[in-house]
Scaffold this active site. Structure first.
Site, PDB file in Angstrom:
ATOM      1  N   GLU A   1       1.209  -0.074  10.102  1.00 51.13           N
ATOM      2  CA  GLU A   1      -0.243  -0.351  10.082  1.00 51.13           C
ATOM      3  C   GLU A   1      -1.021   0.842  10.663  1.00 51.13           C
ATOM      4  O   GLU A   1      -2.052   0.684  11.307  1.00 51.13           O
ATOM      5  CB  GLU A   1      -0.559  -1.685  10.759  1.00 51.13           C
ATOM      6  CG  GLU A   1       0.144  -2.832  10.029  1.00 51.13           C
ATOM      7  CD  GLU A   1      -0.446  -4.211  10.220  1.00 51.13           C
ATOM      8  OE1 GLU A   1      -1.589  -4.320  10.662  1.00 51.13           O
ATOM      9  OE2 GLU A   1       0.258  -5.180   9.885  1.00 51.13           O
TER      10      GLU A   1
ATOM     11  N   LEU B   1       0.841  -1.196   0.000  1.00 53.51           N
ATOM     12  CA  LEU B   1       0.000   0.000   0.000  1.00 53.51           C
ATOM     13  C   LEU B   1       0.884   1.257   0.000  1.00 53.51           C
ATOM     14  O   LEU B   1       0.742   2.138  -0.843  1.00 53.51           O
ATOM     15  CB  LEU B   1      -0.921  -0.016   1.238  1.00 53.51           C
ATOM     16  CG  LEU B   1      -1.760   1.229   1.526  1.00 53.51           C
ATOM     17  CD1 LEU B   1      -2.729   1.515   0.385  1.00 53.51           C
ATOM     18  CD2 LEU B   1      -2.567   1.036   2.834  1.00 53.51           C
TER      19      LEU B   1
ATOM     20  N   GLU C   1       3.713   4.084  -0.381  1.00 45.32           N
ATOM     21  CA  GLU C   1       4.551   4.509  -1.517  1.00 45.32           C
ATOM     22  C   GLU C   1       5.526   5.579  -1.029  1.00 45.32           C
ATOM     23  O   GLU C   1       5.376   6.085   0.085  1.00 45.32           O
ATOM     24  CB  GLU C   1       3.650   5.095  -2.620  1.00 45.32           C
ATOM     25  CG  GLU C   1       2.635   4.096  -3.136  1.00 45.32           C
ATOM     26  CD  GLU C   1       1.770   4.663  -4.253  1.00 45.32           C
ATOM     27  OE1 GLU C   1       1.918   5.862  -4.577  1.00 45.32           O
ATOM     28  OE2 GLU C   1       0.965   3.905  -4.797  1.00 45.32           O
ATOM     29  N   PRO C   2       6.490   5.962  -1.875  1.00 42.18           N
ATOM     30  CA  PRO C   2       7.436   7.001  -1.436  1.00 42.18           C
ATOM     31  C   PRO C   2       6.717   8.265  -0.959  1.00 42.18           C
ATOM     32  O   PRO C   2       7.117   8.865   0.027  1.00 42.18           O
ATOM     33  CB  PRO C   2       8.278   7.261  -2.692  1.00 42.18           C
ATOM     34  CG  PRO C   2       8.227   5.968  -3.441  1.00 42.18           C
ATOM     35  CD  PRO C   2       6.875   5.385  -3.176  1.00 42.18           C
TER      36      PRO C   2
ATOM     37  N   GLY D   1       1.814   7.577   2.665  1.00 41.12           N
ATOM     38  CA  GLY D   1       1.887   6.708   3.844  1.00 41.12           C
ATOM     39  C   GLY D   1       0.555   6.753   4.569  1.00 41.12           C
ATOM     40  O   GLY D   1      -0.343   5.951   4.310  1.00 41.12           O
TER      41      GLY D   1
HETATM   42  N1  COS Z   1     -12.752   0.006   7.943  1.00 38.77           N
HETATM   43  C1  COS Z   1     -13.683  -0.156   6.991  1.00 38.77           C
HETATM   44  N2  COS Z   1     -13.962   0.788   6.077  1.00 38.77           N
HETATM   45  C2  COS Z   1     -13.287   1.967   6.150  1.00 38.77           C
HETATM   46  C3  COS Z   1     -12.313   2.185   7.130  1.00 38.77           C
HETATM   47  C4  COS Z   1     -12.046   1.160   8.060  1.00 38.77           C
HETATM   48  N3  COS Z   1     -11.120   1.276   9.007  1.00 38.77           N
HETATM   49  N4  COS Z   1     -11.799   3.423   6.956  1.00 38.77           N
HETATM   50  C5  COS Z   1     -12.438   3.964   5.900  1.00 38.77           C
HETATM   51  N5  COS Z   1     -13.334   3.067   5.404  1.00 38.77           N
HETATM   52  C6  COS Z   1     -14.244   3.276   4.270  1.00 38.77           C
HETATM   53  C7  COS Z   1     -15.148   4.470   4.553  1.00 38.77           C
HETATM   54  O1  COS Z   1     -16.311   4.051   5.247  1.00 38.77           O
HETATM   55  C8  COS Z   1     -15.450   4.994   3.167  1.00 38.77           C
HETATM   56  O2  COS Z   1     -16.499   4.245   2.620  1.00 38.77           O
HETATM   57  P1  COS Z   1     -17.711   4.989   1.813  1.00 38.77           P
HETATM   58  O3  COS Z   1     -17.039   5.598   0.620  1.00 38.77           O
HETATM   59  O4  COS Z   1     -18.654   3.882   1.465  1.00 38.77           O
HETATM   60  O5  COS Z   1     -18.265   5.996   2.761  1.00 38.77           O
HETATM   61  C9  COS Z   1     -14.185   4.699   2.370  1.00 38.77           C
HETATM   62  O6  COS Z   1     -13.491   3.655   3.091  1.00 38.77           O
HETATM   63  C10 COS Z   1     -13.288   5.918   2.253  1.00 38.77           C
HETATM   64  O7  COS Z   1     -13.008   6.322   3.567  1.00 38.77           O
HETATM   65  P2  COS Z   1     -12.571   7.804   3.995  1.00 38.77           P
HETATM   66  O8  COS Z   1     -13.324   8.808   3.195  1.00 38.77           O
HETATM   67  O9  COS Z   1     -12.654   7.843   5.469  1.00 38.77           O
HETATM   68  O10 COS Z   1     -11.059   7.858   3.496  1.00 38.77           O
HETATM   69  P3  COS Z   1      -9.892   8.769   4.013  1.00 38.77           P
HETATM   70  O11 COS Z   1      -8.975   8.981   2.878  1.00 38.77           O
HETATM   71  O12 COS Z   1     -10.454   9.980   4.700  1.00 38.77           O
HETATM   72  O13 COS Z   1      -9.179   7.810   5.119  1.00 38.77           O
HETATM   73  C11 COS Z   1      -7.705   7.292   6.942  1.00 38.77           C
HETATM   74  C12 COS Z   1      -8.374   8.363   6.059  1.00 38.77           C
HETATM   75  C13 COS Z   1      -6.788   8.035   7.887  1.00 38.77           C
HETATM   76  C14 COS Z   1      -8.780   6.538   7.724  1.00 38.77           C
HETATM   77  C15 COS Z   1      -6.946   6.253   6.068  1.00 38.77           C
HETATM   78  O14 COS Z   1      -6.242   6.900   5.052  1.00 38.77           O
HETATM   79  C16 COS Z   1      -5.957   5.422   6.883  1.00 38.77           C
HETATM   80  O15 COS Z   1      -6.339   4.498   7.615  1.00 38.77           O
HETATM   81  N6  COS Z   1      -4.654   5.740   6.741  1.00 38.77           N
HETATM   82  C17 COS Z   1      -3.586   4.966   7.386  1.00 38.77           C
HETATM   83  C18 COS Z   1      -3.069   3.959   6.438  1.00 38.77           C
HETATM   84  C19 COS Z   1      -2.096   3.025   7.081  1.00 38.77           C
HETATM   85  O16 COS Z   1      -2.402   2.398   8.090  1.00 38.77           O
HETATM   86  N7  COS Z   1      -0.915   2.931   6.488  1.00 38.77           N
HETATM   87  C20 COS Z   1       0.090   2.082   7.031  1.00 38.77           C
HETATM   88  C21 COS Z   1       0.741   1.322   5.960  1.00 38.77           C
HETATM   89  S1  COS Z   1      -0.103  -0.091   5.513  1.00 38.77           S
HETATM   90  S2  COS Z   1       0.895  -1.491   6.460  1.00 38.77           S
END
Ligand code: COS
Length: 379
Positions: free
Chosen positions: A362, A124, A126-127, A130
């Site tokens: 995560e 997931l 990328e540079p 995050g």
């Molecule tokens: N579980 C289930 N569904 C989720 C969810 C979750 N934890 N978080 C968001 N969604 C769903 C939302 O409900 C929304 O659905 P609808 O379009 O049907 O309403 C959709 O996904 C888009 O969500 P949202 O508009 O909240 O997206 P954002 O870009 O605002 O999300 C956060 C922001 C911070 C929640 C997200 O980018 C995030 O979790 N970032 C961290 C990523 C991460 O952990 N990176 C680490 C590397 S991976 S190892």
């Protein structure tokens, strides 16, 4: 949910003995050689650890979340690198297929992951992307019966040994709704790996870049067959992953408490073991209490998960509390060790560096705070 307490206790006991008798003695070697010994990987395969969370129908142990966290507490007691070997197959490397994959994708990939024959990985980050995971820049362009991927994924856990990647790439417009999840085999033309990253800790766990240069994959590689739902797949995968990581943090905190108690009993200052000094006791008591709070929190969240309740807030709360908690516990363990705690011959020095990652990957602690507050305010 615990389906059969006796069966679970037997499994937990086997994993506990394996962690303490096989993994702990190998920790220093893993640190020195930056790799997990192949015989240990083989033993993990034999114990079924690669398929803990994969349903029984696809060759895994099919543990419930509550059962899985009990096993993760035990694995967390040893260096986090051991858990990472099986971590992606049980978590972020397989869950995308489990929660949203087609029946065909499940039948092909999951049995191979459950036995540890192949390793799955989750791409997931990328540079430039995050925390803002909805803004992925890697693109996937449909070309007849194929998709063509371009972009770079960064810090990808187990990428150097992975056989298949869950890749989030953009097929549509901007934002989360333009992201699609793909299953990309490592030998796809146009896929290459960057050099192995040099990290602060968790030696033995390998991460690197995954580079897509006109990488061509079959059109049926889209997870679940639908474009535009890849971000949601990724979020669902992370909900579960965050709970698993929380359990690993608890296991590490319990190990650090044991290391601190052992040292405090042996080390004599001012004519008595430092364990008899009340300021040391205060640090031990705070650490043990916090580890207990983490354990209780993880178990309650796992039960909610198994009941099928919405778990976004609780998973984020558990991850926030447990990852910060184990950081404080590691810091006190080093403090109790005094100067010795800064020396590499003591496990607490290594754990202090290893557990730092839990507050970052995560989803950082700040991302968990955002998720918790959003859930509170949107309720
Ligand atoms: N579980 C289930 N569904 C989720 C969810 C979750 N934890 N978080 C968001 N969604 C769903 C939302 O409900 C929304 O659905 P609808 O379009 O049907 O309403 C959709 O996904 C888009 O969500 P949202 O508009 O909240 O997206 P954002 O870009 O605002 O999300 C956060 C922001 C911070 C929640 C997200 O980018 C995030 O979790 N970032 C961290 C990523 C991460 O952990 N990176 C680490 C590397 S991976 S190892």
């Amino acid at each position: 949910m615990i389906r059969d307490a006796e069966v679970l206790n037997a499994l937990v006991e086997v994993v506990r003995r394996f962690a303490r008798e096989r993994l702990l003695p190998a920790e220093a070697r893993v640190e020195d050689e930056n790799t997990i010994p192949p015989e240990i990987i083989e033993e993990m395969r034999e114990l079924g650890l690669f398929g803990m969370s994969i349903p029984e129908d696809y060759g895994g142990l099919g543990l419930t979340m509550e059962e899985e966290v009990h096993v993760a507490f035990e694995l967390g007691y040893a260096s986090p690198a051991f858990r990472s070997v099986i971590g992606t197959n049980n978590g972020i490397g397989s869950q995308g297929i489990i929660v949203d994959g087609t029946e065909e994708q499940k039948q092909y990939w999951l049995p191979l992951m459950a036995t540890g024959e192949i390793i799955g990985s989750f791409a997931l980050t990328e540079p430039d992307i995050g925390s803002d995971a909805g803004s992925v820049k890697t693109t996937a362009r449909r070309d007849g019966e194929h998709y063509v991927l371009n972009g770079t994924k960064r810090y990808i856990t187990n990428a150097p040994v992975a056989d298949v990647f869950t890749v989030m790439a953009r097929t549509g417009g901007p934002g989360a709704a333009g992201v699609t999840a793909f299953l990309v085999p490592k030998d796809s033309p146009g896929l290459s790996l960057g050099p192995i990253d040099k990290k602060m800790g968790q030696r033995g766990t390998r991460t690197c870049d995954v580079i897509f240069d006109n990488c061509r994959i079959a059109a049926d590689s889209v997870i679940g067959g639908s474009e535009g739902v890849g971000f949601k797949t990724a979020m669902k995968v992370l909900n579960r992953g965050r709970l698993h990581i929380s359990a690993v943090c608890v296991g590490a905190a319990e190990r650090l408490c044991d290391e601190a108690v052992r040292f405090a009993r042996e080390r004599v200052q001012f004519g008595k073991p430092i364990a008899e000094h009340q300021l040391i006791q205060a640090m031990l008591a705070d650490s043990s209490t916090e580890a207990f709070a983490g354990r209780a929190m993880v178990l309650e969240a796992a039960r909610q998960f198994d009941r099928g309740e919405r778990l976004i807030q609780q998973a984020a709360s558990a991850k926030l509390f447990c990852s910060e908690m184990v950081g404080r516990v590691a810091d006190r363990a080093v403090q109790i060790h005094g100067g010795a705690g800064y020396m590499q011959e003591y496990a607490v020095e290594r754990f202090y560096r290893d557990v730092r990652l839990f507050r970052l990957y995560e989803g950082t602690s700040q991302i968990q705070q955002i998720i918790i507050a959003r859930e509170m305010l949107n309720a």
